[in-house]
Design a protein around this motif. Structure first.
Motif, PDB file in Angstrom:
ATOM      1  N   PRO A  95       9.661  31.360 -39.280  1.00  0.00           N
ATOM      2  CA  PRO A  95       9.836  32.808 -39.445  1.00  0.00           C
ATOM      3  C   PRO A  95      10.114  33.528 -38.124  1.00  0.00           C
ATOM      4  N   GLY A  96      11.064  34.441 -38.159  1.00  0.00           N
ATOM      5  CA  GLY A  96      11.348  35.301 -37.017  1.00  0.00           C
ATOM      6  C   GLY A  96      12.296  34.732 -35.986  1.00  0.00           C
ATOM      7  N   VAL A  97      12.579  33.434 -36.062  1.00  0.00           N
ATOM      8  CA  VAL A  97      13.390  32.780 -35.024  1.00  0.00           C
ATOM      9  C   VAL A  97      14.806  33.349 -34.969  1.00  0.00           C
ATOM     10  N   THR A  98      15.479  33.357 -36.094  1.00  0.00           N
ATOM     11  CA  THR A  98      16.877  33.791 -36.123  1.00  0.00           C
ATOM     12  C   THR A  98      17.022  35.227 -35.635  1.00  0.00           C
ATOM     13  N   ASP A  99      16.159  36.123 -36.117  1.00  0.00           N
ATOM     14  CA  ASP A  99      16.237  37.530 -35.715  1.00  0.00           C
ATOM     15  C   ASP A  99      15.955  37.710 -34.228  1.00  0.00           C
ATOM     16  N   PHE A 100      14.984  36.961 -33.702  1.00  0.00           N
ATOM     17  CA  PHE A 100      14.627  37.125 -32.292  1.00  0.00           C
ATOM     18  C   PHE A 100      15.724  36.584 -31.382  1.00  0.00           C
ATOM     19  N   LEU A 101      16.302  35.452 -31.734  1.00  0.00           N
ATOM     20  CA  LEU A 101      17.412  34.911 -30.944  1.00  0.00           C
ATOM     21  C   LEU A 101      18.592  35.887 -30.948  1.00  0.00           C
ATOM     22  N   HIS A 102      18.848  36.504 -32.090  1.00  0.00           N
ATOM     23  CA  HIS A 102      19.932  37.489 -32.188  1.00  0.00           C
ATOM     24  C   HIS A 102      19.642  38.692 -31.288  1.00  0.00           C
ATOM     25  N   ALA A 103      18.379  39.129 -31.278  1.00  0.00           N
ATOM     26  CA  ALA A 103      18.001  40.268 -30.434  1.00  0.00           C
ATOM     27  C   ALA A 103      18.182  39.945 -28.953  1.00  0.00           C
ATOM     28  N   LEU A 104      17.842  38.714 -28.556  1.00  0.00           N
ATOM     29  CA  LEU A 104      18.036  38.299 -27.163  1.00  0.00           C
ATOM     30  C   LEU A 104      19.519  38.292 -26.807  1.00  0.00           C
ATOM     31  N   LYS A 105      20.353  37.799 -27.725  1.00  0.00           N
ATOM     32  CA  LYS A 105      21.801  37.788 -27.497  1.00  0.00           C
ATOM     33  C   LYS A 105      22.321  39.204 -27.303  1.00  0.00           C
ATOM     34  N   GLU A 106      21.882  40.099 -28.174  1.00  0.00           N
ATOM     35  CA  GLU A 106      22.333  41.492 -28.116  1.00  0.00           C
ATOM     36  C   GLU A 106      21.931  42.148 -26.804  1.00  0.00           C
ATOM     37  N   ALA A 107      20.775  41.737 -26.266  1.00  0.00           N
ATOM     38  CA  ALA A 107      20.265  42.323 -25.016  1.00  0.00           C
ATOM     39  C   ALA A 107      20.779  41.577 -23.787  1.00  0.00           C
ATOM     40  N   ASN A 108      21.642  40.570 -24.001  1.00  0.00           N
ATOM     41  CA  ASN A 108      22.190  39.767 -22.896  1.00  0.00           C
ATOM     42  C   ASN A 108      21.106  39.064 -22.079  1.00  0.00           C
ATOM     43  N   ILE A 109      20.050  38.616 -22.781  1.00  0.00           N
ATOM     44  CA  ILE A 109      18.991  37.828 -22.142  1.00  0.00           C
ATOM     45  C   ILE A 109      19.250  36.356 -22.455  1.00  0.00           C
ATOM     46  N   ALA A 110      19.463  35.565 -21.428  1.00  0.00           N
ATOM     47  CA  ALA A 110      19.762  34.142 -21.626  1.00  0.00           C
ATOM     48  C   ALA A 110      18.540  33.411 -22.170  1.00  0.00           C
ATOM     49  N   PHE A 111      18.785  32.371 -22.953  1.00  0.00           N
ATOM     50  CA  PHE A 111      17.654  31.574 -23.438  1.00  0.00           C
ATOM     51  C   PHE A 111      18.039  30.113 -23.550  1.00  0.00           C
ATOM     52  N   ALA A 112      17.035  29.264 -23.320  1.00  0.00           N
ATOM     53  CA  ALA A 112      17.242  27.816 -23.314  1.00  0.00           C
ATOM     54  C   ALA A 112      16.145  27.133 -24.106  1.00  0.00           C
ATOM     55  N   LEU A 113      16.417  25.901 -24.487  1.00  0.00           N
ATOM     56  CA  LEU A 113      15.406  25.061 -25.109  1.00  0.00           C
ATOM     57  C   LEU A 113      14.757  24.206 -24.037  1.00  0.00           C
ATOM     58  N   GLY A 114      13.441  24.068 -24.096  1.00  0.00           N
ATOM     59  CA  GLY A 114      12.729  23.208 -23.169  1.00  0.00           C
ATOM     60  C   GLY A 114      11.764  22.330 -23.951  1.00  0.00           C
ATOM     61  N   SER A 115      12.223  21.155 -24.355  1.00  0.00           N
ATOM     62  CA  SER A 115      11.441  20.312 -25.263  1.00  0.00           C
ATOM     63  C   SER A 115      11.341  18.884 -24.754  1.00  0.00           C
ATOM     64  N   ALA A 116      10.215  18.260 -25.016  1.00  0.00           N
ATOM     65  CA  ALA A 116      10.035  16.846 -24.659  1.00  0.00           C
ATOM     66  C   ALA A 116      10.744  15.927 -25.643  1.00  0.00           C
ATOM     67  N   SER A 117      11.194  16.473 -26.771  1.00  0.00           N
ATOM     68  CA  SER A 117      11.786  15.656 -27.819  1.00  0.00           C
ATOM     69  C   SER A 117      13.167  15.133 -27.431  1.00  0.00           C
ATOM     70  N   LYS A 118      13.366  13.835 -27.595  1.00  0.00           N
ATOM     71  CA  LYS A 118      14.687  13.246 -27.390  1.00  0.00           C
ATOM     72  C   LYS A 118      15.592  13.475 -28.600  1.00  0.00           C
ATOM     73  N   ASN A 119      14.993  13.942 -29.681  1.00  0.00           N
ATOM     74  CA  ASN A 119      15.757  14.189 -30.897  1.00  0.00           C
ATOM     75  C   ASN A 119      16.147  15.656 -31.050  1.00  0.00           C
ATOM     76  N   ALA A 120      15.930  16.455 -30.023  1.00  0.00           N
ATOM     77  CA  ALA A 120      16.218  17.889 -30.108  1.00  0.00           C
ATOM     78  C   ALA A 120      17.650  18.191 -30.552  1.00  0.00           C
ATOM     79  N   PRO A 121      18.676  17.515 -29.992  1.00  0.00           N
ATOM     80  CA  PRO A 121      20.044  17.819 -30.420  1.00  0.00           C
ATOM     81  C   PRO A 121      20.279  17.567 -31.912  1.00  0.00           C
ATOM     82  N   ILE A 122      19.682  16.495 -32.447  1.00  0.00           N
ATOM     83  CA  ILE A 122      19.826  16.185 -33.875  1.00  0.00           C
ATOM     84  C   ILE A 122      19.231  17.314 -34.712  1.00  0.00           C
TER      85      ILE A 122
END
Length: 215
Positions: A95-122
């Motif tokens: 919940p809330g992920v899609t809307d929050f990522l969209h809000a960051l895009k609209e505000a021109n705030i860069a965001f990245a994934l930082g995960s230990a998972s090797k399966n993150a791209p999948i």
């Protein structure tokens, strides 16, 4: 600091709930070894790399194995996990992920994934978010597991932002510690009675706004 210049997200438990798939796979492996592995035991594995997770599991059940055997068991667990996550889709986004990522895009705030998972791209591909992030740092490109800050420091570097200007979202104690070790502001996704040391706490990203990011 005001509004951050970049945001770094853990994957499991923040963007999607893959913890259940990890637990089922680890429990099956423990059962095969003749031991029970509980959800309580599994809490120690959150935010931890695959091999470190296996070492914790073996410690819990009191087994010592040579490295070659451990490598085979880790791969066996991963094969079961990958079969499960291949069935994931957009309905698995928390919940809330899609809307929050969209809000960051609209505000021109860069965001990245930082995960230990090797399966993150999948996982990101299956849930339709692979191209949403400005950078992806996962278990394939880091050598140190959380709570080492490497994953978040690499993310900040790729985004061209100083660590002090970054906010981290994490649901695991190891990840919270990694974010603080990186010198970043950390928002914990979870219970403050379980997760300690974060700067702010939310139940999920539906509780997050751009205004709340300012600090």
């Amino acid at each position: 600091m005001g509004m951050p210049k970049a945001v770094l997200f853990d994957l499991d438990g923040v963007i999607v709930d893959t913890a259940k798939h990890h637990y089922i796979a680890w429990r099956a492996l423990a059962n095969e070894l003749g031991f029970e592995f509980t959800e309580h035991d599994n809490e120690r594995l959150k935010g931890v790399s695959r091999m470190d997770s296996l070492n914790i599991l073996l410690e819990v059940v009191g087994i010592e194995l040579p490295d070659d055997k451990k490598a085979l068991l880790a791969e066996q667990k991963n094969e079961q996990y990958v079969r499960a996550i291949k069935q994931m889709d957009t309905s698995d986004i928390l919940p809330g992920v899609t809307d929050f990522l969209h809000a960051l895009k609209e505000a021109n705030i860069a965001f990245a994934l930082g995960s230990a998972s090797k399966n993150a791209p999948i996982i990101l591909k299956n849930i339709g978010l692979l191209d949403a992030f400005d950078a992806i740092v996962d278990g394939n490109v880091i050598s140190q597991a959380k709570p080492d800050p490497e994953v978040f420091l690499k993310g900040a570097k790729l985004l061209g932002v100083a660590p002090k200007d970054c906010v981290v979202f994490e649901d695991a104690q190891a990840g919270i510690d990694a974010g603080k070790n990186a010198g970043m502001y950390v928002v914990a996704v979870g219970d403050p009675e379980v997760l300690t040391g974060a700067d702010d706490y939310i139940k999920d990203l539906s509780a997050m706004t751009l205004t709340r990011l300012e600090h």
